[in-house]
Design an enzyme around this catalytic site. Structure first.
Site, PDB file in Angstrom:
ATOM      1  N   CYS A 186     -13.077  14.569 -15.447  1.00 48.78           N
ATOM      2  CA  CYS A 186     -14.392  14.253 -15.978  1.00 48.78           C
ATOM      3  C   CYS A 186     -15.280  13.860 -14.810  1.00 48.78           C
ATOM      4  O   CYS A 186     -15.098  14.355 -13.700  1.00 48.78           O
ATOM      5  CB  CYS A 186     -14.315  13.146 -17.035  1.00 48.78           C
ATOM      6  SG  CYS A 186     -13.571  11.620 -16.437  1.00 48.78           S
ATOM      7  N   HIS A 189       9.048  -1.547   1.476  1.00 49.23           N
ATOM      8  CA  HIS A 189       9.718  -0.475   0.732  1.00 49.23           C
ATOM      9  C   HIS A 189      11.051  -0.181   1.405  1.00 49.23           C
ATOM     10  O   HIS A 189      11.117   0.428   2.477  1.00 49.23           O
ATOM     11  CB  HIS A 189       8.846   0.784   0.721  1.00 49.23           C
ATOM     12  CG  HIS A 189       9.274   1.808  -0.284  1.00 49.23           C
ATOM     13  ND1 HIS A 189      10.400   2.584  -0.120  1.00 49.23           N
ATOM     14  CD2 HIS A 189       8.740   2.166  -1.483  1.00 49.23           C
ATOM     15  CE1 HIS A 189      10.517   3.392  -1.152  1.00 49.23           C
ATOM     16  NE2 HIS A 189       9.533   3.158  -1.995  1.00 49.23           N
TER      17      HIS A 189
END
Length: 629
Positions: A27, A551
């Site tokens: 959009c 991580h």
């Protein structure tokens, strides 16, 4: 590789790859994915990506908010995959409840041509203004040419709907368009309001025919997908290229005119009538509710449910008059008013820049930067804007302002509030006053109520230790915050990590460590903001506002927690040196995964720089990184 190409590549990877995508559209500001399994998507990485504003999971969609350049990223996304093929629009997958499925269908059908419709609507509104002001004559060549392009998309709307609906329902788009062309054919339009006979079966045509209609063609294409599948099964392959289209025409044309079209027309009339009945009971209440909650609807994708109602109101069957859009204009502009107040009140340089930009884009109907980047994260400004939208919307609805053209809700909507052929500008005036009330009220409430300014929220603690080893004196005037190493091991630059997202720096600056043991300790005082159930990743926000991601290993999420033991949970307050996680490095390696552990400052853009201390190896607790404010 361009920035848009890199962004598209990261997004596609982080949503789970092409294989996890049923469909994708965009959009004004966001990519709207329908994913097979949303749990596969790495949402936190997407949220922390500097080129992504926000991620919203709602209405059966996985929405990645990019910004005003989303169309460019969308093009690159299609170029790097086969997602643009009609055959990739699949109906299977996790869709959620019926409401979510309906929202997904509506948004997928309307989104592709929403920009064209908004542009045509603005042009149509300005043409009405030109007639009212006497700038153009209705019989002038200039007016007729421009009106043809402005009005054409609305007159022949079923054709566009047929094309996008066929893509959504995974049926032949060109056969669907042919069906729509039959509905709006001049010979059919000329008989609008009469009754035909198809081999003795009555065919009822509405007073306005099917031009500008919405529901009939969508229902017809929905049915057509099953008809096409049936004929493809029973007709030999050698004959399908001619016989299948012929069979579809012979079945769908009469079925649409005799049954589906009238049912769609009645459904549309009932839907429009229900809205108008509610509006008629209390325009003031309707305006307050819609104006106050519109941005909430947008956040969750629920606003798509109102698009067909606005279009039905604007169709000939609906009288060509819509009362909804005027009451939404204050809600949109109020977000800009709140963002402007943040710009003037905040002392944070980055927030001031973002707020001013967001305030300007909201004028043009683009509120995602304001909502996701400014008002919603600060909370109080968002509430202030909703209150402003409610008051402004109530005023506009009570004044009786009406809209006569479809378009994006923005300042350019105002000319569309003048009735065609009329010199009455009262709707424009009342809408402008209501919008002004919303902007001013949102501004005042935001300024008076205040918010947690990032500059005020950050601690003023300064640490200079270790900066001399950073090898960078250009930032010596800034506040320096030293992070301890969370792991013992050999240091390597992020660029050497075997993961494009970390290696490219997209997640932020930092370093990676090749562990020599299996323990992770807190590198700084702060709070655990995220710890994955699998234990492989920890997110920390320090007391100084540093957002740190640790991580452990690459792709270790696939181990589902095997080999990991956590000692903290989300929301825990931590002190530098606290044990956070233990992991079995040998097991991880034996399973075929790398144990290289990136440690990155995910909000790097909030600081002057992130510097490493240029060691080859480090023990946990030793100085590791320097963040310069």
């Amino acid at each position: 590789m361009s920035k848009n190409q890199e962004t598209a590549k990261r997004v596609l990877t982080l949503v789970g790859g092409e294989g996890n995508v049923n469909s994708v559209v965009h959009c004004a500001t966001r990519l709207r994915f329908n994913l097979k399994d949303e749990s596969v998507a790495e949402t936190e990485k997407l949220k922390n990506d500097p080129d992504i504003i926000q991620v919203v999971q709602s209405g059966g969609q996985y929405q990645v908010v990019i910004g005003s350049h989303v169309s460019d990223v969308y093009k690159e996304l299609l170029a790097q995959s086969s997602l643009g093929d009609a055959g990739n629009e699949k109906s299977e997958g996790s869709k959620g409840n019926i409401f979510n499925q309906l929202i997904d269908i509506i948004s997928s059908i309307f989104t592709p041509f929403l920009g064209a419709m908004a542009g045509a609507g603005v042009l149509k509104g300005f043409l009405t203004l030109a007639l009212t002001m006497g700038w153009l004559a209705a019989d002038s060549g200039a007016y007729l040419v421009l009106f043809a392009v402005a009005d054409g998309i609305f007159t022949y709307l079923p054709i566009l709907l047929a094309f996008t609906a066929a893509k959504k329902f995974n049926t032949n788009q060109f056969l669907a368009v042919c069906l729509a062309m039959a509905l709006v054919h001049p010979s059919i339009n000329a008989l609008a309001g009469t009754e035909l006979s198809f081999f003795g079966i009555p065919v009822i045509l509405g007073a306005s025919g099917y031009t500008s209609s919405v529901i009939p063609i969508i229902l017809a294409v929905f049915v057509m997908q099953y008809v096409e599948r049936f004929f493809k099964k029973v007709i030999p392959n050698a004959l399908q290229i001619i016989v299948v289209p012929l069979a579809i025409f012979l079945v769908m044309a009469p079925l649409t005119f005799i049954l589906i079209g009238p049912i769609g027309t009645v459904a549309g009339n009932l839907l429009g009538g229900a809205y108008n009945s509610i509006y008629g009971l209390s325009p003031l209440l309707a305006g307050a509710v819609m104006g106050g909650l519109w941005q909430v609807f947008v956040m969750f994708g629920m606003h798509w449910g109102f698009v067909p109602i606005m279009m039905l109101n604007l169709s000939e069957a609906g009288g060509g008059i819509d009362s909804m859009m005027p009451m939404l204009l204050p809600a949109v502009m109020a977000q800009g008013g709140a963002a402007l107040a943040v710009f003037l009140k905040s002392k944070d340089v980055k927030l001031k820049g973002l707020s001013l930009s967001a305030a300007l884009t909201s004028i043009f109907g683009i509120t995602e930067p304001a909502v996701y980047g400014v008002t919603l994260p600060l909370k109080k400004p968002f509430i202030a804007a909703c209150i402003g939208g409610a008051v402004g919307g109530a005023f506009v609805a009570f004044s009786g302002a009406k809209n006569y053209v479809f378009g994006l809700v923005s300042v350019f909507s105002l000319p569309g509030f003048i009735a065609p052929g009329s010199n009455d500008t009262s709707g424009v005036v009342s809408a402008a006053i209501g919008t002004g009330i919303a902007i001013v009220l949102a501004f005042i409430l935001t300024y008076v109520l205040g918010f947690d300014d990032p500059v005020q929220a950050n601690a003023a603690e300064t640490k200079d230790a270790g900066l001399e080893n950073a090898g960078n004196t250009a930032v010596s005037g800034g506040q320096k915050i030293v992070l301890a190493s969370p792991i013992s091991g050999d240091i390597l630059p992020l660029s050497e990590v075997k993961d494009d997202v970390f290696a490219s720096g997209a997640m932020g600056k930092g370093l990676a460590i090749r562990p020599m043991d299996g323990a992770v300790y807190a590198p700084i005082d702060g709070e655990i903001t995220t710890i994955f159930p699998t234990g492989h990743a920890i997110g920390i926000t320090s007391t100084e506002g540093i957002e740190l991601l640790i991580h452990i290993g690459m792709d270790t999420v696939e181990l589902n927690g095997e080999g990991f033991e956590t000692f903290v949970k989300t929301g825990d307050k931590i002190k530098k040196g606290d044990l956070l996680v233990k992991f079995d490095a040998a097991l991880i390696t034996d399973k075929g995964y790398s144990v290289e552990t990136p440690i990155v400052v995910t909000n790097t853009a909030d600081f002057m720089d992130v510097l490493d201390l240029s060691q080859e190896n480090v023990l946990h607790g030793e100085d590791f990184l320097v963040v310069v404010k």
